[in-house]
Design a protein around this motif. Sequence first.
Motif, PDB file in Angstrom:
ATOM      1  N   LEU A 282       7.902   4.153  -0.583  1.00 58.63           N
ATOM      2  CA  LEU A 282       6.794   3.646  -1.400  1.00 58.63           C
ATOM      3  C   LEU A 282       6.871   4.239  -2.813  1.00 58.63           C
TER       4      LEU A 282
ATOM      5  N   ASP B  73       6.874   2.089  -6.265  1.00 62.77           N
ATOM      6  CA  ASP B  73       5.924   2.262  -7.384  1.00 62.77           C
ATOM      7  C   ASP B  73       6.662   2.576  -8.684  1.00 62.77           C
TER       8      ASP B  73
ATOM      9  N   ASP C 102       6.141   0.001   3.820  1.00 59.31           N
ATOM     10  CA  ASP C 102       4.843  -0.631   4.128  1.00 59.31           C
ATOM     11  C   ASP C 102       4.144  -1.016   2.819  1.00 59.31           C
TER      12      ASP C 102
ATOM     13  N   THR D  62       1.484  -3.093   2.621  1.00 63.52           N
ATOM     14  CA  THR D  62       0.152  -3.653   2.916  1.00 63.52           C
ATOM     15  C   THR D  62      -0.833  -3.374   1.783  1.00 63.52           C
ATOM     16  N   ASP D  63      -0.708  -2.173   1.165  1.00 65.37           N
ATOM     17  CA  ASP D  63      -1.639  -1.815   0.091  1.00 65.37           C
ATOM     18  C   ASP D  63      -1.060  -2.065  -1.300  1.00 65.37           C
ATOM     19  N   ARG D  64      -0.023  -2.895  -1.378  1.00 66.01           N
ATOM     20  CA  ARG D  64       0.573  -3.203  -2.692  1.00 66.01           C
ATOM     21  C   ARG D  64       0.495  -4.701  -2.969  1.00 66.01           C
ATOM     22  N   THR D  65      -0.558  -5.338  -2.465  1.00 60.58           N
ATOM     23  CA  THR D  65      -0.707  -6.790  -2.639  1.00 60.58           C
ATOM     24  C   THR D  65      -0.784  -7.159  -4.116  1.00 60.58           C
ATOM     25  N   ARG D  66      -1.580  -6.403  -4.895  1.00 61.71           N
ATOM     26  CA  ARG D  66      -1.745  -6.722  -6.323  1.00 61.71           C
ATOM     27  C   ARG D  66      -0.390  -6.695  -7.038  1.00 61.71           C
ATOM     28  N   GLU D  67       0.404  -5.652  -6.767  1.00 65.89           N
ATOM     29  CA  GLU D  67       1.726  -5.534  -7.405  1.00 65.89           C
ATOM     30  C   GLU D  67       2.626  -6.714  -7.017  1.00 65.89           C
TER      31      GLU D  67
ATOM     32  N   MET E 183       3.295  -6.626   4.994  1.00 68.60           N
ATOM     33  CA  MET E 183       2.556  -7.030   3.785  1.00 68.60           C
ATOM     34  C   MET E 183       1.534  -8.093   4.168  1.00 68.60           C
ATOM     35  N   ARG E 184       0.563  -8.312   3.284  1.00 69.27           N
ATOM     36  CA  ARG E 184      -0.471  -9.312   3.574  1.00 69.27           C
ATOM     37  C   ARG E 184       0.119 -10.719   3.401  1.00 69.27           C
TER      38      ARG E 184
END
Length: 373
Positions: A19, A23, A41, A43-48, A64-65
């Motif tokens: 991760l 980033d 993972d 999952t919490d990088r949808t905006r990027e 990912m979502r």
Amino acid sequence: MQTMPAHAAHHNDREIETLEEFDATVSARGTLAGFRVQAVDLTDRTRELLTTDTAGAVFLGCPMREDAAAKIRTDGALVFPPVPDLPFDPYRGLVYSPDELFASLADGYEATPDARAYAWFQRTKADGDVYASMLRAIHDDSVSDALDELLAGARVVGVMGGHAMKRGTQAYEGAARLGRELARTGFTVATGGGPGAMEAANLGAYAAPHDGEMLSDALRLLAKAPGFTPSITEWAAAAFEVRARWPKGGRSVGIPTWFYGHEPPNPFASHIAKYFANATREDGLLARSNAGVVFLPGAAGTVQEIFDNATPNYYESRGEPTPMVLVDRAHWTEKLPTWPLLQSLARGRSMESRIALVDRIEEAPEALKRLGG
């Protein structure tokens, strides 16, 4: 003393395996076009993912979502989704750690990811399912890629020997002292990653940064669980007790296989490249031992490794022959007379000056140096 980087420089700077790397890449480059993202993972990088160009990128087993996955597919990225209900990650970007393979050891070895991967292998290897064999092949290729990255620039010495060598014996102590000496000389020790002589050499490398007393004390502690039978749980727990008492051990590599899944990996190798395919693992271990191999007394498996190593040296198919040191004259000339055959093969070839037979394990590091390791 050489320290092996936890994650060496990539052969390919377009690979993203953590991760942090993800980033840093998004922040510095502003694009993911053409990158390969392995088992991260997101999952919490949808905006990027929604706001970054991913044309030509490949996402291997990255959670990912669904809206992010749909967008990057539209960009032209390839998405290989995670495989549900597998006890291993076929797309992993890094080799294993002992803590990872032995997680849940407190509940018994059967509960660990290592044992669960072996159970999956046992269930699927005989049924001829192309999907299962594909997953094994992808996993093993990912592990090879991670191992190459890890060992980039390292001077690797392989230590081969039998799995039957018991803790608490003189032979085990000798193999541990060999591993420590090699590590202190600046080599990266690589073994088959299992119990016995392999564990002893990894233990020695683990002990390299500590004072002399540590190894003696560790050997005493380990002797209470001399072998992995009848209880792998007790055998492994004794090793983790040593690791807990003396944290921050030296680095080394273990390269075991689930093909011999009844043999657990040893917890003293800081990095474990575990394979499903034994042939890939054996060839890979010897091919990466670029500074030579020390062969301790063993049986059929070690004899096979001697000649697996001798063949490319004979034909010089990997370039200049690498040093080969056989330890224990009586074992290799009388019990299993491998040395005379190796000598005959080497006669008149450039590998002749790269082979040695020594009586005692303490002579191996010097012999390796003499042969140009």
